[in-house]
Design a protein around this motif. Structure first.
Motif, PDB file in Angstrom:
ATOM      1  N   ASP A  11     -12.211 -20.226 -44.778  1.00  0.00           N
ATOM      2  CA  ASP A  11     -12.892 -21.164 -45.782  1.00  0.00           C
ATOM      3  C   ASP A  11     -11.921 -21.109 -46.883  1.00  0.00           C
ATOM      4  O   ASP A  11     -11.812 -20.039 -47.515  1.00  0.00           O
ATOM      5  CB  ASP A  11     -14.348 -20.281 -46.066  1.00  0.00           C
ATOM      6  CG  ASP A  11     -15.191 -20.249 -44.983  1.00  0.00           C
ATOM      7  OD1 ASP A  11     -15.238 -21.185 -44.189  1.00  0.00           O
ATOM      8  OD2 ASP A  11     -16.074 -19.584 -44.956  1.00  0.00           O
ATOM      9  N   PHE A  12     -11.579 -22.330 -47.101  1.00  0.00           N
ATOM     10  CA  PHE A  12     -10.435 -22.671 -48.444  1.00  0.00           C
ATOM     11  C   PHE A  12     -11.343 -22.436 -49.629  1.00  0.00           C
ATOM     12  O   PHE A  12     -11.060 -21.804 -50.561  1.00  0.00           O
ATOM     13  CB  PHE A  12      -9.908 -23.808 -48.262  1.00  0.00           C
ATOM     14  CG  PHE A  12      -9.153 -23.995 -47.127  1.00  0.00           C
ATOM     15  CD1 PHE A  12      -7.742 -23.066 -46.762  1.00  0.00           C
ATOM     16  CD2 PHE A  12      -9.468 -24.513 -45.896  1.00  0.00           C
ATOM     17  CE1 PHE A  12      -7.178 -23.389 -45.518  1.00  0.00           C
ATOM     18  CE2 PHE A  12      -8.658 -24.739 -44.788  1.00  0.00           C
ATOM     19  CZ  PHE A  12      -7.536 -24.043 -44.538  1.00  0.00           C
ATOM     20  N   ASN A  13     -12.569 -22.799 -49.710  1.00  0.00           N
ATOM     21  CA  ASN A  13     -13.578 -22.789 -50.905  1.00  0.00           C
ATOM     22  C   ASN A  13     -14.826 -23.277 -50.336  1.00  0.00           C
ATOM     23  O   ASN A  13     -15.254 -23.127 -49.134  1.00  0.00           O
ATOM     24  CB  ASN A  13     -13.050 -23.987 -51.874  1.00  0.00           C
ATOM     25  CG  ASN A  13     -12.941 -25.337 -51.561  1.00  0.00           C
ATOM     26  OD1 ASN A  13     -13.560 -25.774 -50.608  1.00  0.00           O
ATOM     27  ND2 ASN A  13     -11.684 -25.895 -51.977  1.00  0.00           N
ATOM     28  N   ASP A  14     -15.705 -23.605 -51.141  1.00  0.00           N
ATOM     29  CA  ASP A  14     -17.249 -23.764 -50.772  1.00  0.00           C
ATOM     30  C   ASP A  14     -17.376 -24.991 -50.000  1.00  0.00           C
ATOM     31  O   ASP A  14     -18.416 -25.211 -49.415  1.00  0.00           O
ATOM     32  CB  ASP A  14     -18.050 -23.881 -51.989  1.00  0.00           C
ATOM     33  CG  ASP A  14     -18.276 -22.487 -52.624  1.00  0.00           C
ATOM     34  OD1 ASP A  14     -18.004 -21.274 -52.018  1.00  0.00           O
ATOM     35  OD2 ASP A  14     -18.374 -22.271 -53.795  1.00  0.00           O
ATOM     36  N   GLU A  15     -16.073 -25.850 -50.270  1.00  0.00           N
ATOM     37  CA  GLU A  15     -16.371 -27.191 -49.269  1.00  0.00           C
ATOM     38  C   GLU A  15     -15.477 -27.318 -48.329  1.00  0.00           C
ATOM     39  O   GLU A  15     -15.847 -27.984 -47.297  1.00  0.00           O
ATOM     40  CB  GLU A  15     -16.064 -28.179 -50.616  1.00  0.00           C
ATOM     41  CG  GLU A  15     -16.939 -28.169 -51.747  1.00  0.00           C
ATOM     42  CD  GLU A  15     -16.680 -29.283 -52.796  1.00  0.00           C
ATOM     43  OE1 GLU A  15     -15.419 -29.641 -52.963  1.00  0.00           O
ATOM     44  OE2 GLU A  15     -17.461 -29.460 -53.781  1.00  0.00           O
ATOM     45  N   TRP A  16     -14.199 -26.808 -48.478  1.00  0.00           N
ATOM     46  CA  TRP A  16     -13.329 -27.042 -47.382  1.00  0.00           C
ATOM     47  C   TRP A  16     -13.098 -25.922 -46.418  1.00  0.00           C
ATOM     48  O   TRP A  16     -12.972 -24.626 -46.987  1.00  0.00           O
ATOM     49  CB  TRP A  16     -11.908 -27.245 -47.786  1.00  0.00           C
ATOM     50  CG  TRP A  16     -11.861 -28.810 -48.456  1.00  0.00           C
ATOM     51  CD1 TRP A  16     -12.117 -29.070 -49.659  1.00  0.00           C
ATOM     52  CD2 TRP A  16     -11.589 -29.947 -48.110  1.00  0.00           C
ATOM     53  NE1 TRP A  16     -11.937 -30.516 -49.885  1.00  0.00           N
ATOM     54  CE2 TRP A  16     -11.719 -31.146 -48.613  1.00  0.00           C
ATOM     55  CE3 TRP A  16     -11.475 -30.255 -46.420  1.00  0.00           C
ATOM     56  CZ2 TRP A  16     -11.360 -32.329 -48.491  1.00  0.00           C
ATOM     57  CZ3 TRP A  16     -11.145 -31.468 -46.151  1.00  0.00           C
ATOM     58  CH2 TRP A  16     -11.080 -32.631 -46.838  1.00  0.00           C
ATOM     59  N   SER A  17     -13.236 -25.991 -44.981  1.00  0.00           N
ATOM     60  CA  SER A  17     -12.827 -24.868 -44.131  1.00  0.00           C
ATOM     61  C   SER A  17     -12.005 -25.409 -42.962  1.00  0.00           C
ATOM     62  O   SER A  17     -11.953 -26.639 -42.641  1.00  0.00           O
ATOM     63  CB  SER A  17     -14.349 -24.267 -43.812  1.00  0.00           C
ATOM     64  OG  SER A  17     -14.872 -25.501 -42.922  1.00  0.00           O
ATOM     65  N   GLY A  18     -11.345 -24.517 -42.294  1.00  0.00           N
ATOM     66  CA  GLY A  18     -10.437 -25.062 -41.155  1.00  0.00           C
ATOM     67  C   GLY A  18     -10.584 -24.086 -40.120  1.00  0.00           C
ATOM     68  O   GLY A  18     -11.161 -22.934 -40.240  1.00  0.00           O
TER      69      GLY A  18
END
Length: 583
Positions: free
Chosen positions: A308-315
């Motif tokens: 999870d890069f932040n609350d919005e982006w994940s990979g």
């Protein structure tokens, strides 16, 4: 059928008697609390990952069935063929595990050749399963999602009819375990165990194992049968997964899957008068297949990394290498008559390297998922068709009948007279039938008449039958050489197998790029749009070889299929696939 189960966890389950005492002591307080509390029960929200992102099942614009762990337990299901009984519009083969096929809304791909792709894509723990690997035995499952209709935008070319997504439980930060035994008729024995251990705050492992055995429910009366009991089950599977969470944003999971099957193939139920019974409800057959079996040895290593890069982006990145060997041999004729013997063997040695890189975005009303997929598959497949020399002689007899009877009818011989001559003959290795054939041949071919004179026997005479019995293969060899009919040979070849092998090899590479956006306009309306580019490269070879007793006999070839030297072909396909959905 009876089931016994023991569950252990952080909080141990109470004995039923102890639980009853506690309820009795606490009932007064509970009733008092219920009288003061009038909250409405919460509605459970079921989430799925049908579109490669976590969504409320009610918000997914796809026809989908989600089978929970409770559903699997209540239906006692361990294979896709089991849950298909309870899933409208979806069927999956039950009998032929190694050559199973899925059907979605009546659409399927029955071809088992290595060059073909199934119309229903099946995934296990996010990893694609080719056809021969689809019938995995599952235990300790979280849920199974069945998506109906084309899903090519997110899942690619193999999802023309739909997708099946099997999701096992991942390691968790809990200590829990269970042991389960299921016993039933026909010596049904199924044993399962699962253990999950949190080794530290960052590391957890989960192990599950299953063994599923059952005797056949069909009796095979063929006394000389040698092979696995037809229709039985003997299937073992295990999975070991380790989860590492170095921080709250990153998860790394490594898993190993093992699947071993060694059982009898499905019985061949005859639908001809030569079978033991044409009534399938009798559950009695006579199958004389040599070494009837169904075997598969399969294992896989899988890696999943999510962040999870932040609350919005994940990979998420996944990579898996799955390899297997499959072999199945079945009775194709459904009889114990060796003059009608036919069996088929399918052997496959394959492996697939599957990878996917995925990016997810989630914010307020907008969600996005995009990614890249890459797979590399290497396949060797050999399909063998086996018939006995006795069967070839019977087929040759039919060909001779087809030559002689029309010739006699054309000469004005009445059908009653043809019947008195002994035609149609049943099997040329029967001395009486062969004598009838030689006698008719002698009427039109002087060379055959000369052969009968050498034997000291007249046409249609008992002496001719006795001479055939006394000379073994001699008359067959003489007629074969004289008429140039190589398929005529003597009864000394009885029981020998004639085999032709269809050999396929394949090297398949597939890449895909997909992008999918979902936007919720308001409480009532939403839009979904997606686009995918797929490219496939295939190198393929095809060859037909022969393995038979007839190899030393000049000209005795190509009996089942024309022999074919190795042919090689290569091709590439690419496709843009899109979708637009308003809901």
């Amino acid at each position: 059928m009876s089931t016994k189960q023991l569950r252990l966890g952080k909080g141990f389950s109470l004995h039923p008697l102890a639980a009853g005492v506690v309820l009795a002591l606490c009932s007064h307080n509970l009733l008092a609390q219920q009288a003061d509390t009038k909250e409405e029960p919460a509605i459970e929200v079921m989430t799925v990952t049908a579109q490669k992102r976590v969504q409320n099942l009610m918000d997914v614009p796809v026809a989908i069935d989600s089978i929970s762990a409770t559903d699997l337990k209540e239906t006692n299901s361990v294979l896709l063929g089991d849950i298909s009984d309870y899933t409208p519009g979806f069927t999956f083969s039950k009998d032929a595990v190694a050559q199973a096929s899925a059907t979605m809304r009546g659409i399927s791909s029955s071809n088992i050749s290595t060059g073909g792709d199934p119309s229903v894509a099946i995934f296990f723990d996010d990893f694609y399963l080719p056809r021969a690997a689809q019938s995995v035995m599952f235990s300790d499952m979280q849920r199974i999602e069945i998506l109906k209709g084309p899903q090519g935008t997110l899942f690619g070319k193999n999802a023309a009819a739909g997708v099946v997504n099997m999701i096992p439980n991942a390691p968790a930060q809990d200590d829990e375990a269970f042991v389960k035994a299921t016993l039933g008729n026909y010596n049904q024995q199924r044993y399962e165990l699962m253990g999950n251990k949190a080794i530290s705050d960052e590391f957890a492992v989960r192990l599950n194992m299953m063994s599923n055995k059952r005797d056949s429910f069909v009796d095979n009366l063929y006394e000389d049968y040698q092979g696995e009991e037809l229709g039985n089950r003997n299937h073992k599977a295990a999975r070991l997964a380790a989860l590492w969470q170095p921080n709250s944003s990153t998860k790394v999971q490594l898993s190993y899957d093992y699947d071993d099957m060694n059982q009898g193939y499905a019985p061949g139920v005859g639908v001809s008068p030569y079978a033991y019974s044409m009534n399938v409800t009798d559950r009695i057959v006579e199958n004389d297949v040599v070494d009837g079996h169904e075997r598969r040895d399969m294992d896989a290593w899988s890696l999943k990394i999510s962040h999870d890069f932040n609350d919005e982006w994940s990979g998420k990145f996944i990579s898996s290498k799955r390899q297997w060997e499959v072999s199945g041999r079945d009775d194709t004729d459904g009889t114990a008559d060796k003059t009608r013997y036919l069996d088929t063997i399918n052997f496959e040695d394959s492996d697939i390297f599957y990878n996917e890189l995925q990016i997810n975005y989630q914010h307020d009303k907008l969600s996005y998922v995009g990614g890249l997929t890459y797979s590399k598959e290497n396949v060797y497949q050999k399909t063998s068709l086996n018939i006995t020399a006795d069967t070839i002689a019977r087929l040759t007899t039919a060909d001779i009948n087809a030559m002689l009877i029309p010739a006699l009818q054309g000469a004005g011989v009445p059908d009653e007279m043809i019947s008195m001559m002994g035609l149609p003959a049943d099997h040329l290795w029967n001395p009486q039938d062969w004598a009838s054939i030689l006698s008719v041949m002698a009427m039109v071919d002087p060379s055959v008449g000369g052969l009968l004179q050498q034997l000291g026997a007249a046409p249609f005479s008992p002496e001719l039958v006795a001479a055939i019995q006394a000379t073994g293969d001699l008359t067959y060899q003489a007629i074969s050489a004289g008429l140039g009919i190589n398929e005529i040979f003597g009864p000394s070849a009885t029981g020998q197998l004639w085999s032709e092998d269809i050999i396929n090899t394949g090297n398949f590479t597939s890449i895909g790029v997909y992008s999918d956006v979902d936007y919720q306009l308001n409480e009532q309306w939403g839009l979904t749009a997606g686009l995918r580019y797929s490219k496939d490269d295939k190198d393929f070879s095809w060859e037909i070889k022969e393995r038979s007793f007839g190899a030393p006999m000049n000209g005795l070839t190509d009996f089942l299929f024309p022999l074919m030297p190795q042919l090689n072909a290569s091709n590439s396909w690419s496709k843009w696939t899109g979708r637009a959905v308003a809901r």
